[in-house]
Design a protein around this motif. Structure first.
Motif, PDB file in Angstrom:
ATOM      1  N   ARG A 186       0.955  -1.334   0.064  1.00 37.75           N
ATOM      2  CA  ARG A 186      -0.146   0.095   0.099  1.00 37.75           C
ATOM      3  C   ARG A 186       0.915   1.242   0.024  1.00 37.75           C
ATOM      4  O   ARG A 186       0.584   2.324  -0.768  1.00 37.75           O
ATOM      5  N   ASP A 187       1.912   1.372   0.716  1.00 39.91           N
ATOM      6  CA  ASP A 187       2.969   2.373   0.873  1.00 39.91           C
ATOM      7  C   ASP A 187       3.622   2.699  -0.523  1.00 39.91           C
ATOM      8  O   ASP A 187       3.769   3.905  -0.863  1.00 39.91           O
ATOM      9  N   TRP A 188       4.038   1.611  -1.035  1.00 44.17           N
ATOM     10  CA  TRP A 188       4.588   1.665  -2.514  1.00 44.17           C
ATOM     11  C   TRP A 188       3.612   2.197  -3.488  1.00 44.17           C
ATOM     12  O   TRP A 188       4.091   3.116  -4.362  1.00 44.17           O
ATOM     13  N   SER A 189       2.358   1.602  -3.272  1.00 41.78           N
ATOM     14  CA  SER A 189       1.334   2.169  -4.422  1.00 41.78           C
ATOM     15  C   SER A 189       1.038   3.667  -4.064  1.00 41.78           C
ATOM     16  O   SER A 189       0.761   4.412  -5.110  1.00 41.78           O
ATOM     17  N   ALA A 190       0.921   4.048  -2.945  1.00 43.63           N
ATOM     18  CA  ALA A 190       0.660   5.539  -2.604  1.00 43.63           C
ATOM     19  C   ALA A 190       2.045   6.325  -3.201  1.00 43.63           C
ATOM     20  O   ALA A 190       1.774   7.436  -3.484  1.00 43.63           O
ATOM     21  N   SER A 242       3.941   5.638  -5.424  1.00 43.25           N
ATOM     22  CA  SER A 242       3.896   5.453  -6.908  1.00 43.25           C
ATOM     23  C   SER A 242       2.874   6.512  -7.588  1.00 43.25           C
ATOM     24  O   SER A 242       3.348   7.214  -8.453  1.00 43.25           O
ATOM     25  N   HIS A 243       1.652   6.594  -7.022  1.00 41.09           N
ATOM     26  CA  HIS A 243       0.850   7.623  -7.274  1.00 41.09           C
ATOM     27  C   HIS A 243       0.922   8.778  -7.028  1.00 41.09           C
ATOM     28  O   HIS A 243       0.883   9.725  -7.708  1.00 41.09           O
ATOM     29  N   ALA A 244       1.954   9.189  -5.941  1.00 40.12           N
ATOM     30  CA  ALA A 244       2.355  10.480  -5.560  1.00 40.12           C
ATOM     31  C   ALA A 244       3.091  11.092  -6.449  1.00 40.12           C
ATOM     32  O   ALA A 244       3.317  12.298  -6.815  1.00 40.12           O
ATOM     33  N   SER A 245       4.303  10.312  -7.143  1.00 40.42           N
ATOM     34  CA  SER A 245       5.255  10.702  -7.924  1.00 40.42           C
ATOM     35  C   SER A 245       4.720  10.836  -9.468  1.00 40.42           C
ATOM     36  O   SER A 245       5.735  11.310 -10.209  1.00 40.42           O
ATOM     37  N   ARG A 246       3.460  10.609  -9.499  1.00 45.30           N
ATOM     38  CA  ARG A 246       2.979  10.802 -11.146  1.00 45.30           C
ATOM     39  C   ARG A 246       2.601  12.165 -11.204  1.00 45.30           C
ATOM     40  O   ARG A 246       2.332  12.976 -10.967  1.00 45.30           O
TER      41      ARG A 246
END
Length: 183
Positions: free
Chosen positions: A173-177, A179-183
């Protein structure tokens, strides 16, 4: 070990689930250590009970010899090696008694076999050997303690698996968050 675990629990970088797992390990170690005197107490009580039973059996049973009236049939399998057969034996008062006793498979008629008799002259199992009482008590104590160790270990393993799943889910979940924040 316990002191090192407790020191790490105060570190602000340690996750809550890691603190929980460390606390479970400390509790598990305490349970296993506490089980030692409990197992020793139970073993001591088992010793007293079996020793009294052995003394009572030795006082109330007498050895005798029975003569087989019939031949014991041969064994069909390993579980069938000891069978019941008709026999006669003398009672302590000199009278003769007829009944069924156990003998090894294949024993011919006329063979004498050792038996134990109760006060009424009936065949009974041999008394518990007094030397075996110590080993029975040790077995009881060891079985109890190992049971506690096994159950505690299984619970710790189950908790570890559950916490690993929790950590993996949070990690994903943290990696997904991120990943989404860096877009």
């Amino acid at each position: 070990m316990i002191v090192a675990v407790l020191r790490r629990m105060g570190n602000p970088l340690v996750r809550g689930c890691d603190k929980l797992e460390a606390a479970l390990l400390v509790v598990a170690a305490l349970v296993v250590l506490t089980a030692v005197p409990v197992a020793l107490t139970v073993g001591s009580q088992a010793y007293a009970g079996f020793a009294a039973q052995s003394r009572e059996q030795h006082a109330s049973r007498v050895p005798a010899t029975a003569r087989l009236i019939a031949s014991v049939p041969d064994a069909i399998g390993d579980a069938d090696r000891f069978r019941s057969v008709d026999a006669v034996w003398l009672l302590p008062d000199g009278s003769e008694r007829r009944g069924t006793v156990g003998a090894d498979a294949g024993t011919p008629a006329g063979t004498t076999v050792p038996i134990w008799l109760d006060r009424s002259g009936n065949p009974v199992p041999p008394p518990i050997p007094s030397g075996d009482v110590v080993w029975i008590a040790i077995g009881v104590a060891l079985f109890l303690w190992l049971g506690v160790v096994l159950v505690t270990g299984l619970l710790v393993c189950a908790a570890h698996v559950a916490l690993e799943r929790h950590r993996a889910t949070r990690w994903a979940r943290d990696w997904s968050a991120l990943s989404h924040a860096s877009r």
